[in-house]
Design a protein around this motif. Structure first.
Motif, PDB file in Angstrom:
ATOM      1  N   LYS A 111      21.415  17.936  43.546  1.00 23.58           N
ATOM      2  CA  LYS A 111      22.387  17.159  42.776  1.00 23.58           C
ATOM      3  C   LYS A 111      23.758  17.259  43.427  1.00 23.58           C
ATOM      4  O   LYS A 111      24.174  18.323  43.890  1.00 23.58           O
ATOM      5  N   TYR A 112      24.435  16.124  43.440  1.00 22.53           N
ATOM      6  CA  TYR A 112      25.779  16.042  44.006  1.00 22.53           C
ATOM      7  C   TYR A 112      26.712  17.043  43.316  1.00 22.53           C
ATOM      8  O   TYR A 112      26.676  17.212  42.108  1.00 22.53           O
ATOM      9  N   SER A 133      26.033  20.092  47.266  1.00 16.27           N
ATOM     10  CA  SER A 133      26.609  19.197  48.271  1.00 16.27           C
ATOM     11  C   SER A 133      26.388  19.675  49.704  1.00 16.27           C
ATOM     12  O   SER A 133      26.164  18.863  50.607  1.00 16.27           O
ATOM     13  N   HIS A 153      29.000   8.176  47.357  1.00 19.03           N
ATOM     14  CA  HIS A 153      28.099   7.475  46.441  1.00 19.03           C
ATOM     15  C   HIS A 153      27.930   6.035  46.929  1.00 19.03           C
ATOM     16  O   HIS A 153      28.915   5.352  47.213  1.00 19.03           O
ATOM     17  N   VAL A 179      30.247   5.449  40.558  1.00 19.07           N
ATOM     18  CA  VAL A 179      29.803   6.359  39.498  1.00 19.07           C
ATOM     19  C   VAL A 179      30.697   6.156  38.287  1.00 19.07           C
ATOM     20  O   VAL A 179      31.902   6.399  38.342  1.00 19.07           O
ATOM     21  N   ASN A 214      23.922  10.685  40.804  1.00 23.36           N
ATOM     22  CA  ASN A 214      24.187  11.869  41.609  1.00 23.36           C
ATOM     23  C   ASN A 214      22.966  12.419  42.334  1.00 23.36           C
ATOM     24  O   ASN A 214      23.010  13.499  42.905  1.00 23.36           O
TER      25      ASN A 214
END
Length: 401
Positions: free
Chosen positions: A200-201, A205, A244, A248, A318
Protein backbone atom coordinates in the motif's frame (compact mmCIF):
# COMPACT_ATOMS: atom_id res chain seq x y z
CA UNK A 1 59.08 18.78 8.92
CA UNK A 2 58.69 22.48 9.88
CA UNK A 3 59.73 23.48 6.34
CA UNK A 4 57.26 21.01 4.79
CA UNK A 5 54.48 22.27 7.06
CA UNK A 6 55.23 25.90 6.23
CA UNK A 7 55.29 25.30 2.48
CA UNK A 8 52.05 23.27 2.43
CA UNK A 9 49.89 25.11 4.90
CA UNK A 10 46.62 26.14 3.24
CA UNK A 11 47.22 23.92 0.21
CA UNK A 12 44.60 21.46 -1.07
CA UNK A 13 45.21 18.04 0.44
CA UNK A 14 46.17 15.18 -1.86
CA UNK A 15 43.48 12.59 -2.48
CA UNK A 16 43.84 8.86 -1.87
CA UNK A 17 44.12 8.21 -5.60
CA UNK A 18 46.90 10.79 -6.07
CA UNK A 19 48.86 9.25 -3.22
CA UNK A 20 48.29 5.72 -4.52
CA UNK A 21 49.43 6.83 -7.98
CA UNK A 22 52.70 8.01 -6.46
CA UNK A 23 53.11 4.61 -4.77
CA UNK A 24 52.66 2.68 -8.01
CA UNK A 25 54.98 4.95 -10.02
CA UNK A 26 57.93 4.86 -7.61
CA UNK A 27 61.14 4.05 -9.45
CA UNK A 28 61.96 1.42 -6.85
CA UNK A 29 59.06 -0.71 -8.07
CA UNK A 30 60.87 -1.54 -11.31
CA UNK A 31 64.24 -2.69 -12.53
CA UNK A 32 66.59 0.16 -13.45
CA UNK A 33 66.62 -0.76 -17.15
CA UNK A 34 62.84 -0.66 -17.61
CA UNK A 35 61.66 1.80 -14.95
CA UNK A 36 60.71 4.62 -17.34
CA UNK A 37 58.90 2.28 -19.72
CA UNK A 38 56.95 0.62 -16.90
CA UNK A 39 56.03 3.96 -15.35
CA UNK A 40 54.67 5.20 -18.69
CA UNK A 41 52.67 2.00 -19.18
CA UNK A 42 51.00 2.18 -15.76
CA UNK A 43 50.35 5.92 -16.19
CA UNK A 44 48.66 5.29 -19.55
CA UNK A 45 46.58 2.41 -18.18
CA UNK A 46 45.65 4.56 -15.19
CA UNK A 47 44.42 7.37 -17.47
CA UNK A 48 42.49 4.86 -19.58
CA UNK A 49 40.65 3.55 -16.49
CA UNK A 50 39.87 7.06 -15.27
CA UNK A 51 38.59 8.00 -18.74
CA UNK A 52 36.31 4.94 -18.75
CA UNK A 53 34.92 5.88 -15.36
CA UNK A 54 34.17 9.41 -16.58
CA UNK A 55 31.41 7.94 -18.75
CA UNK A 56 28.30 8.67 -16.68
CA UNK A 57 26.46 5.76 -18.25
CA UNK A 58 29.11 3.40 -16.90
CA UNK A 59 29.65 5.25 -13.62
CA UNK A 60 26.00 5.34 -12.51
CA UNK A 61 25.63 1.66 -13.35
CA UNK A 62 28.24 0.70 -10.73
CA UNK A 63 28.00 3.56 -8.21
CA UNK A 64 25.19 4.82 -5.99
CA UNK A 65 25.59 8.36 -7.32
CA UNK A 66 26.28 9.95 -3.93
CA UNK A 67 29.68 10.82 -2.49
CA UNK A 68 31.44 10.78 -5.88
CA UNK A 69 35.24 11.04 -5.41
CA UNK A 70 37.22 13.76 -7.15
CA UNK A 71 39.07 11.10 -9.17
CA UNK A 72 36.69 8.24 -9.88
CA UNK A 73 39.46 5.65 -10.02
CA UNK A 74 39.59 6.01 -6.24
CA UNK A 75 36.34 4.02 -6.12
CA UNK A 76 38.09 1.10 -7.89
CA UNK A 77 40.86 1.23 -5.30
CA UNK A 78 38.31 1.23 -2.48
CA UNK A 79 36.61 -1.84 -3.99
CA UNK A 80 39.94 -3.63 -4.34
CA UNK A 81 40.95 -2.85 -0.74
CA UNK A 82 37.65 -4.14 0.66
CA UNK A 83 37.91 -7.27 -1.48
CA UNK A 84 41.27 -7.94 0.14
CA UNK A 85 39.69 -7.72 3.59
CA UNK A 86 40.90 -4.23 4.44
CA UNK A 87 38.97 -2.53 7.23
CA UNK A 88 39.62 1.16 7.80
CA UNK A 89 39.69 2.81 11.17
CA UNK A 90 36.90 5.25 11.91
CA UNK A 91 37.70 8.72 10.59
CA UNK A 92 40.74 7.60 8.57
CA UNK A 93 40.48 9.65 5.37
CA UNK A 94 43.53 7.92 3.88
CA UNK A 95 42.55 4.36 4.61
CA UNK A 96 42.90 3.21 0.98
CA UNK A 97 46.35 4.79 0.70
CA UNK A 98 47.46 2.95 3.87
CA UNK A 99 46.21 -0.33 2.38
CA UNK A 100 48.30 0.05 -0.78
CA UNK A 101 51.26 1.42 1.15
CA UNK A 102 51.33 -1.80 3.17
CA UNK A 103 50.75 -4.01 0.12
CA UNK A 104 53.52 -2.47 -1.95
CA UNK A 105 56.18 -3.02 0.73
CA UNK A 106 56.66 -6.57 -0.51
CA UNK A 107 59.26 -5.69 -3.13
CA UNK A 108 59.32 -4.65 -6.84
CA UNK A 109 57.13 -7.53 -8.05
CA UNK A 110 54.43 -6.59 -5.55
CA UNK A 111 53.54 -3.36 -7.37
CA UNK A 112 53.07 -5.21 -10.68
CA UNK A 113 50.87 -7.84 -9.01
CA UNK A 114 48.65 -5.31 -7.22
CA UNK A 115 48.28 -3.18 -10.33
CA UNK A 116 47.24 -6.27 -12.31
CA UNK A 117 44.57 -7.04 -9.69
CA UNK A 118 43.26 -3.47 -9.86
CA UNK A 119 42.99 -3.74 -13.65
CA UNK A 120 41.23 -7.09 -13.40
CA UNK A 121 38.70 -5.62 -10.94
CA UNK A 122 37.98 -2.79 -13.36
CA UNK A 123 37.79 -5.10 -16.37
CA UNK A 124 35.25 -7.35 -14.62
CA UNK A 125 32.99 -4.31 -14.14
CA UNK A 126 33.41 -3.40 -17.79
CA UNK A 127 32.42 -6.94 -18.75
CA UNK A 128 29.25 -6.70 -16.65
CA UNK A 129 28.45 -3.35 -18.22
CA UNK A 130 28.76 -4.74 -21.75
CA UNK A 131 26.54 -7.75 -20.92
CA UNK A 132 22.95 -6.51 -21.26
CA UNK A 133 21.51 -8.93 -18.69
CA UNK A 134 24.23 -8.39 -16.07
CA UNK A 135 24.04 -4.66 -16.65
CA UNK A 136 20.40 -4.65 -15.53
CA UNK A 137 20.70 -7.18 -12.70
CA UNK A 138 23.79 -5.58 -11.16
CA UNK A 139 22.50 -2.06 -11.81
CA UNK A 140 19.27 -2.79 -9.92
CA UNK A 141 21.10 -4.27 -6.93
CA UNK A 142 23.55 -1.36 -6.76
CA UNK A 143 20.65 1.09 -6.86
CA UNK A 144 18.98 -0.81 -4.03
CA UNK A 145 22.08 -0.50 -1.84
CA UNK A 146 24.31 -3.47 -2.64
CA UNK A 147 28.07 -2.90 -2.59
CA UNK A 148 29.66 -3.69 -5.96
CA UNK A 149 32.50 -5.45 -4.14
CA UNK A 150 30.00 -7.86 -2.55
CA UNK A 151 28.69 -8.70 -6.02
CA UNK A 152 32.23 -9.28 -7.30
CA UNK A 153 32.74 -11.76 -4.46
CA UNK A 154 29.48 -13.43 -5.46
CA UNK A 155 30.80 -13.83 -9.01
CA UNK A 156 34.01 -15.61 -7.98
CA UNK A 157 34.24 -19.22 -9.13
CA UNK A 158 30.79 -18.97 -10.76
CA UNK A 159 29.81 -19.47 -14.36
CA UNK A 160 27.94 -16.61 -15.97
CA UNK A 161 24.61 -18.48 -15.75
CA UNK A 162 25.21 -19.38 -12.09
CA UNK A 163 26.11 -15.76 -11.31
CA UNK A 164 22.91 -14.56 -12.97
CA UNK A 165 20.90 -17.01 -10.89
CA UNK A 166 22.56 -15.75 -7.70
CA UNK A 167 21.73 -12.18 -8.67
CA UNK A 168 18.07 -12.99 -9.31
CA UNK A 169 17.79 -14.69 -5.92
CA UNK A 170 19.32 -11.62 -4.33
CA UNK A 171 16.87 -9.39 -6.21
CA UNK A 172 13.94 -11.45 -4.89
CA UNK A 173 15.15 -10.79 -1.34
CA UNK A 174 15.52 -7.08 -2.11
CA UNK A 175 11.81 -6.76 -2.88
CA UNK A 176 10.93 -8.99 0.06
CA UNK A 177 9.62 -11.73 -2.21
CA UNK A 178 9.26 -15.20 -0.71
CA UNK A 179 10.36 -17.09 -3.81
CA UNK A 180 13.49 -17.41 -5.85
CA UNK A 181 15.17 -18.43 -9.04
CA UNK A 182 14.35 -21.93 -10.24
CA UNK A 183 10.97 -22.40 -8.57
CA UNK A 184 7.90 -23.37 -10.69
CA UNK A 185 6.32 -20.40 -12.47
CA UNK A 186 2.89 -21.03 -10.93
CA UNK A 187 4.37 -20.84 -7.43
CA UNK A 188 6.33 -17.72 -8.29
CA UNK A 189 3.28 -16.06 -9.86
CA UNK A 190 1.18 -16.79 -6.77
CA UNK A 191 3.88 -15.44 -4.44
CA UNK A 192 4.27 -12.24 -6.48
CA UNK A 193 0.52 -11.68 -6.78
CA UNK A 194 0.01 -12.12 -3.03
CA UNK A 195 2.93 -9.83 -2.23
CA UNK A 196 1.74 -7.03 -4.53
CA UNK A 197 -1.78 -7.28 -3.10
CA UNK A 198 -0.40 -6.42 0.34
CA UNK A 199 1.59 -3.36 -0.75
CA UNK A 200 0.00 0.00 0.00
CA UNK A 201 1.14 3.49 -0.89
CA UNK A 202 2.71 5.33 2.05
CA UNK A 203 3.22 2.35 4.32
CA UNK A 204 5.20 0.38 1.72
CA UNK A 205 6.49 3.13 -0.54
CA UNK A 206 10.11 1.94 -0.43
CA UNK A 207 9.09 -1.56 -1.49
CA UNK A 208 6.75 -0.23 -4.18
CA UNK A 209 9.49 1.97 -5.65
CA UNK A 210 11.81 -1.07 -5.87
CA UNK A 211 9.08 -3.22 -7.46
CA UNK A 212 8.28 -0.56 -10.07
CA UNK A 213 11.97 -0.15 -10.91
CA UNK A 214 12.32 -3.92 -11.27
CA UNK A 215 9.21 -4.01 -13.47
CA UNK A 216 10.87 -1.54 -15.85
CA UNK A 217 14.05 -3.62 -15.93
CA UNK A 218 12.23 -6.93 -16.34
CA UNK A 219 10.18 -5.47 -19.19
CA UNK A 220 13.33 -4.51 -21.08
CA UNK A 221 14.97 -7.89 -20.46
CA UNK A 222 11.86 -9.75 -21.62
CA UNK A 223 12.64 -8.68 -25.20
CA UNK A 224 15.87 -10.42 -26.11
CA UNK A 225 15.85 -8.85 -29.58
CA UNK A 226 15.96 -5.33 -28.17
CA UNK A 227 19.17 -3.47 -27.35
CA UNK A 228 17.40 -0.90 -25.18
CA UNK A 229 18.86 -0.36 -21.72
CA UNK A 230 17.42 1.22 -18.61
CA UNK A 231 19.18 4.52 -17.96
CA UNK A 232 20.58 4.28 -14.44
CA UNK A 233 22.38 7.53 -15.20
CA UNK A 234 19.13 9.47 -15.75
CA UNK A 235 17.41 7.61 -12.92
CA UNK A 236 20.11 8.43 -10.34
CA UNK A 237 20.55 12.03 -11.39
CA UNK A 238 16.89 12.69 -10.56
CA UNK A 239 14.87 12.13 -7.39
CA UNK A 240 11.90 9.83 -8.04
CA UNK A 241 8.43 9.73 -6.55
CA UNK A 242 5.65 7.18 -6.75
CA UNK A 243 2.89 8.85 -8.75
CA UNK A 244 -0.81 8.00 -8.67
CA UNK A 245 -1.95 7.28 -12.21
CA UNK A 246 -5.35 8.79 -11.53
CA UNK A 247 -6.18 11.44 -8.96
CA UNK A 248 -6.80 10.36 -5.37
CA UNK A 249 -9.99 11.88 -4.05
CA UNK A 250 -8.85 11.93 -0.44
CA UNK A 251 -5.80 14.07 -1.39
CA UNK A 252 -7.83 17.08 -2.46
CA UNK A 253 -6.10 20.49 -2.10
CA UNK A 254 -6.97 22.25 1.14
CA UNK A 255 -5.52 25.74 0.80
CA UNK A 256 -7.04 28.27 -1.58
CA UNK A 257 -3.82 28.78 -3.57
CA UNK A 258 -3.46 25.00 -3.99
CA UNK A 259 -7.09 24.70 -5.06
CA UNK A 260 -6.59 27.39 -7.69
CA UNK A 261 -3.42 25.74 -9.02
CA UNK A 262 -5.22 22.40 -9.30
CA UNK A 263 -8.19 23.90 -11.16
CA UNK A 264 -5.84 25.85 -13.43
CA UNK A 265 -4.10 22.58 -14.38
CA UNK A 266 -7.37 20.92 -15.47
CA UNK A 267 -9.05 23.97 -17.01
CA UNK A 268 -7.61 23.54 -20.53
CA UNK A 269 -8.83 19.93 -20.72
CA UNK A 270 -12.49 20.85 -20.18
CA UNK A 271 -12.22 24.07 -22.19
CA UNK A 272 -11.91 22.13 -25.46
CA UNK A 273 -14.72 19.65 -24.76
CA UNK A 274 -18.18 21.00 -25.71
CA UNK A 275 -19.86 18.26 -23.67
CA UNK A 276 -18.14 19.60 -20.56
CA UNK A 277 -19.01 23.25 -21.08
CA UNK A 278 -20.81 23.41 -17.73
CA UNK A 279 -17.72 22.29 -15.80
CA UNK A 280 -15.49 24.63 -17.80
CA UNK A 281 -17.70 27.60 -16.91
CA UNK A 282 -17.71 26.67 -13.20
CA UNK A 283 -13.92 26.33 -13.22
CA UNK A 284 -13.45 29.70 -14.88
CA UNK A 285 -15.89 31.28 -12.42
CA UNK A 286 -13.94 29.89 -9.48
CA UNK A 287 -10.61 31.06 -10.91
CA UNK A 288 -12.03 34.50 -11.60
CA UNK A 289 -13.05 35.11 -7.99
CA UNK A 290 -10.89 36.05 -5.02
CA UNK A 291 -10.97 34.63 -1.52
CA UNK A 292 -11.74 31.20 -0.13
CA UNK A 293 -14.41 29.18 -1.88
CA UNK A 294 -14.61 26.48 0.81
CA UNK A 295 -17.44 24.10 0.11
CA UNK A 296 -17.79 25.38 -3.46
CA UNK A 297 -14.41 23.91 -4.35
CA UNK A 298 -15.18 20.55 -2.70
CA UNK A 299 -18.33 20.18 -4.76
CA UNK A 300 -16.58 21.20 -7.98
CA UNK A 301 -13.64 18.87 -7.23
CA UNK A 302 -15.96 15.88 -6.71
CA UNK A 303 -17.89 16.67 -9.90
CA UNK A 304 -14.67 16.82 -11.91
CA UNK A 305 -13.46 13.45 -10.59
CA UNK A 306 -16.84 11.88 -11.34
CA UNK A 307 -16.83 13.31 -14.87
CA UNK A 308 -13.46 11.66 -15.69
CA UNK A 309 -14.25 8.43 -13.84
CA UNK A 310 -11.82 8.94 -10.96
CA UNK A 311 -14.17 8.87 -7.98
CA UNK A 312 -13.30 5.43 -6.57
CA UNK A 313 -12.31 4.01 -3.21
CA UNK A 314 -9.18 4.88 -1.22
CA UNK A 315 -7.94 1.28 -1.17
CA UNK A 316 -8.05 0.97 -4.94
CA UNK A 317 -6.33 4.34 -5.35
CA UNK A 318 -3.34 3.30 -3.25
CA UNK A 319 -2.74 -0.18 -4.65
CA UNK A 320 0.11 -0.84 -7.08
CA UNK A 321 -2.35 -0.88 -10.02
CA UNK A 322 -2.65 2.89 -9.65
CA UNK A 323 1.03 3.71 -9.11
CA UNK A 324 3.95 4.51 -11.42
CA UNK A 325 7.42 6.07 -11.21
CA UNK A 326 7.82 9.74 -12.08
CA UNK A 327 10.62 12.21 -11.43
CA UNK A 328 10.08 14.29 -8.32
CA UNK A 329 9.96 17.65 -10.09
CA UNK A 330 7.31 16.54 -12.57
CA UNK A 331 5.31 14.67 -9.94
CA UNK A 332 5.12 17.57 -7.52
CA UNK A 333 4.24 20.03 -10.26
CA UNK A 334 1.34 17.86 -11.47
CA UNK A 335 0.41 16.22 -8.16
CA UNK A 336 -3.11 14.83 -8.11
CA UNK A 337 -4.02 16.12 -11.55
CA UNK A 338 -6.66 14.10 -13.40
CA UNK A 339 -5.56 11.26 -15.71
CA UNK A 340 -6.00 13.02 -19.09
CA UNK A 341 -3.95 15.99 -17.88
CA UNK A 342 -1.18 13.75 -16.53
CA UNK A 343 -1.24 11.77 -19.74
CA UNK A 344 -0.72 14.90 -21.82
CA UNK A 345 2.20 16.03 -19.62
CA UNK A 346 3.87 12.60 -19.76
CA UNK A 347 3.63 12.51 -23.56
CA UNK A 348 5.06 16.03 -23.78
CA UNK A 349 8.04 14.96 -21.64
CA UNK A 350 8.59 11.91 -23.82
CA UNK A 351 8.29 13.94 -27.02
CA UNK A 352 10.86 16.44 -25.71
CA UNK A 353 13.35 13.65 -25.01
CA UNK A 354 13.09 13.89 -21.21
CA UNK A 355 13.72 10.52 -19.57
CA UNK A 356 10.47 8.81 -18.64
CA UNK A 357 10.68 5.17 -17.46
CA UNK A 358 9.34 2.86 -20.17
CA UNK A 359 6.59 1.37 -18.01
CA UNK A 360 5.40 4.80 -16.83
CA UNK A 361 5.06 5.81 -20.47
CA UNK A 362 3.26 2.54 -21.24
CA UNK A 363 0.79 3.11 -18.41
CA UNK A 364 -0.27 6.51 -19.71
CA UNK A 365 -0.51 5.13 -23.24
CA UNK A 366 -2.71 2.34 -21.81
CA UNK A 367 -0.45 -0.33 -23.31
CA UNK A 368 -1.47 -2.77 -20.57
CA UNK A 369 -5.22 -2.19 -20.82
CA UNK A 370 -7.53 -4.73 -22.44
CA UNK A 371 -10.08 -2.09 -23.44
CA UNK A 372 -8.68 1.15 -24.83
CA UNK A 373 -12.01 2.53 -25.95
CA UNK A 374 -11.52 5.65 -23.83
CA UNK A 375 -7.92 6.88 -23.64
CA UNK A 376 -8.87 9.71 -21.29
CA UNK A 377 -10.11 7.63 -18.33
CA UNK A 378 -8.17 5.34 -16.00
CA UNK A 379 -10.68 2.73 -14.91
CA UNK A 380 -10.61 -0.05 -12.35
CA UNK A 381 -10.24 -2.49 -15.26
CA UNK A 382 -7.20 -0.56 -16.49
CA UNK A 383 -5.64 -0.77 -13.03
CA UNK A 384 -6.31 -4.52 -12.83
CA UNK A 385 -4.75 -5.11 -16.27
CA UNK A 386 -1.69 -3.07 -15.29
CA UNK A 387 -1.27 -5.00 -12.05
CA UNK A 388 -1.66 -8.32 -13.92
CA UNK A 389 1.09 -7.26 -16.32
CA UNK A 390 3.44 -6.53 -13.41
CA UNK A 391 2.74 -9.99 -11.97
CA UNK A 392 3.24 -11.69 -15.34
CA UNK A 393 6.45 -9.82 -16.19
CA UNK A 394 8.06 -10.41 -12.79
CA UNK A 395 7.02 -14.08 -12.86
CA UNK A 396 8.89 -14.57 -16.13
CA UNK A 397 11.84 -12.60 -14.80
CA UNK A 398 12.25 -15.03 -11.90
CA UNK A 399 11.66 -18.21 -13.91
CA UNK A 400 13.04 -17.68 -17.46
CA UNK A 401 16.79 -17.25 -17.95
Amino acid sequence: IPAFTRLNVGKIALTNSELVRALFLRVGNFSASSATEQQLRIAQEWDSIEKGLQSDEFWYFLHSGTGIPQNRIEYIFDIHARAEGWHSERGDAYSTFHFFNDKLKGGPCRAELEWLRVKQSFMSLQEWFEDRVLYHLVGFLVHEGDDIQVLQTLAKNSTKSAFRAKLRKRIARKIDLDCGWGEPETDVRHAISSHLEELKYGRDSTQIRAVLLLFNIATLLANSRSNLRFSFEAFKKEAWDIEHVKAVGSYRPGRTDAQRRWLDSVASYFMHRPEDLDLSERIQAFLGEDGSQGLAFDELYDDILRRVGEATSFDVDNGIGNLALLDQGTNRAYKNAIFPVKRRWILELDEAGTFVPLCTRNVFLKCYSQDVGNMLFWSLQDADSYRDEIVSTLSKFFTVN
